[in-house]
Enzyme design. Sequence first.
Site, PDB file in Angstrom:
ATOM      1  N   LYS A 145       0.897  -1.089  -0.083  1.00  0.00           N
ATOM      2  CA  LYS A 145       0.006   0.159  -0.034  1.00  0.00           C
ATOM      3  C   LYS A 145       0.773   1.421   0.071  1.00  0.00           C
ATOM      4  O   LYS A 145       1.878   1.242   0.788  1.00  0.00           O
ATOM      5  CB  LYS A 145      -0.836  -0.142   1.257  1.00  0.00           C
ATOM      6  CG  LYS A 145      -1.860   1.006   1.506  1.00  0.00           C
ATOM      7  CD  LYS A 145      -2.569   0.862   2.818  1.00  0.00           C
ATOM      8  CE  LYS A 145      -3.772   1.752   2.904  1.00  0.00           C
ATOM      9  NZ  LYS A 145      -4.388   1.309   4.244  1.00  0.00           N
ATOM     10  N   SER A 225      -9.349   1.106   3.330  1.00  0.00           N
ATOM     11  CA  SER A 225      -8.745   2.201   2.442  1.00  0.00           C
ATOM     12  C   SER A 225      -7.495   1.381   1.728  1.00  0.00           C
ATOM     13  O   SER A 225      -6.985   1.829   0.818  1.00  0.00           O
ATOM     14  CB  SER A 225      -7.875   3.106   3.480  1.00  0.00           C
ATOM     15  OG  SER A 225      -7.052   2.463   4.382  1.00  0.00           O
ATOM     16  N   SER A 250      -9.539  -1.120   7.497  1.00  0.00           N
ATOM     17  CA  SER A 250      -9.045  -1.010   6.006  1.00  0.00           C
ATOM     18  C   SER A 250      -8.346  -2.293   5.392  1.00  0.00           C
ATOM     19  O   SER A 250      -8.031  -2.323   4.281  1.00  0.00           O
ATOM     20  CB  SER A 250      -8.172   0.264   6.171  1.00  0.00           C
ATOM     21  OG  SER A 250      -8.679   1.156   6.242  1.00  0.00           O
TER      22      SER A 250
END
Length: 566
Positions: A145, A225, A250
């Site tokens: 990420k 996320s 997330s």
Amino acid sequence: MKSIFSLSLLSGLAAAVDFQWSHDGKNYFASEIDRIDKEDDALGLSTHIGEGGLGYFKVGHVDWPQFCRSIKTDDYEPGAYVVASLPGQLVIAKAYQLMEDPAQAFMTGILGDCEDSYKAFPGGAVPVAPVVGDGPLAGLRFAAKDLFHVKGVRTSAGSKSHYLAYPPQNHTSGIVLKNIEAGAQLVGKTKTTAFALTTTHNGWEVDYHDPFNVRGDGYLTTAGSSSGSGAAVTAYDWIDFAIGSDTGGSVRGPATQGGLYGYRPSQGYYDLEDVVVCVLSLDTPGFFTRSPELFTKLFSVWSKDTELERDVDSFTMPTKMLHRTDIVELADEDAQKMLDVFFKKVEDHFNMTSVTIDLDELWMENAVNQSYIDYFDTVYLDLNSLESWDLNGEPLTRAFGEMTDGAAPPVDPSVNLTWTNGQNETIRSRYDEAIKRGQQWRDFYSEHVNPANPDTCSDSIIAYTYYTDVPANRQDLVPFDFTGGDVTGGFWNTLPQSYGGAPEIIVPFGQVQYFSSFTRRTEYRPITASFSAARGCDAVLFKMVDGLAEAGIIGEVLTGRLAYPL
Ligand SMILES: *[C@@H]1O[C@H](CO)[C@@H](O)[C@H](O)[C@H]1NC(C)=O
Ligand SMILES: *[C@@H]1O[C@H](CO)[C@@H](O)[C@H](O)[C@H]1NC(C)=O
Ligand SMILES: *[C@@H]1O[C@H](CO)[C@@H](O)[C@H](O)[C@H]1NC(C)=O
Ligand SMILES: *[C@@H]1O[C@H](CO)[C@@H](O)[C@H](O)[C@H]1NC(C)=O
Ligand SMILES: *[C@@H]1O[C@H](CO)[C@@H](O)[C@H](O)[C@H]1NC(C)=O
């Protein structure tokens, strides 16, 4: 075979050269790593050069057809290479296959540069080298990420302003390094919602749009996320796992939407240096896989030399599976039945007793005589607003202002509102109380919900699902109140484990049909369960996955439209 030299090969002899070519319908790229005089060609590399002025060779075991000539040398690490002839010199370049990213899961592909440094690969594709290497994760590729710093590469944190305002990072985050040191190959950085706030909300974004979830009709949300990490593992078999982070769900959201194995660790055990902060007291790194075997293998790599590392034979499995009664069942009876059948199989396999709990009753009896829904109404918002402003917004506003002669950094509306709230004195004044309440829940959780147990580590396993009756679409706008209200207000269903600091995993076990108004036919979306253990007892969850995989109760999911064959 056709080779295409980039022009820089002819013009920029001093600079490092790159090549791009196609072979058998695949696109390749190579980047110079060495240059030798033709007189010093001890390995006889020039004899490999053929039509088009390029030669192909491999070091070690590589199964790419074009790179069939093997050279034994310690000069170059195992991999695929290209050699090109210049006047008097040979250029040796490391070869990559260029993978397209139709799911738009990546911010950028990444190339190894020198030593422990990387560089971003421009142009949308993701370069992947052949899978070679040593260590427990040898032969595996992963992405991280774009909240985790990688040395030599800029971090976007999902924000173009952040990307522009800061130079390439000078450290790689420890948890990313741990995977590289175990032999896995980092191939790129994946999208995140800006500053890991809230969930996806395509259409609100100022900067980067959400990835596509390839399940079903291809238009379901990825959730956030860690949207790109989930999307990449769902879409591409050239990625084995991806790193995300979980503050308020997330990892759990994207794993649920993709039908993946997802791990939110006990909070506070893994290195979070060199990672952009969301809420310090709740943040954890985490990971996604398609395979249950890789899921447990990754845990053994991650937990090594941490307090989460445990000998699996040192404890027996918990004897209780807790089911919450303070939540509504699924309206889709077939889906609820699938879930019940799955939970029953798990209980039977481990000889667990099914026990029900009412979390709210337990809370009111043992902690505060007020529903936790109300007691925690602004807690996440208070923590997130102040920390996101102080740790991300304020420094970025300064850096961006210096760069632009006073401009404010453009950010997504949800970020703007969070940062506005983060400067609001009323909200800031609630911060200490919010920290106190979070700790209060953590204590309550480990005393009354899922305590430690001397024999089973975790007293129980808490079973749950984040699957929802109504499929959430990628383009659904999640409305929020721009006039000073809520971005992250309320108490949503992933928060008991977040505030509890407890580990939770997502486990896919089936798929459910639905009618898509886009494709106007029946499609399938994955259904997953979640299991949670006492804080610090992550190993219990992986022992469980191990046992279920061995018994054939769970298995690997596919990439693409279907998680399981029909
Ligand atoms: C690394 O980057 C940070 C932030 O940009 C900077 O403060 C620090 O001096 C850098 N360290 C080195 C060794 O370059
Ligand atoms: C299952 O658990 C019960 C008590 O919870 C115990 O009496 C029984 O012997 C166990 N069975 C097996 C096969 O372990
Ligand atoms: C909790 O509050 C309710 C009303 O809000 C009250 O009736 C009850 O007695 C309280 N219980 C305790 C243990 O204080
Ligand atoms: C961002 O928030 C500020 C208040 O902090 C407001 O003045 C500004 O208009 C907002 N920007 C956008 C684009 O909504
Ligand atoms: C600050 O936040 C409080 C609570 O949400 C709100 O009532 C108030 O209007 C806000 N103040 C400003 C100046 O926006």
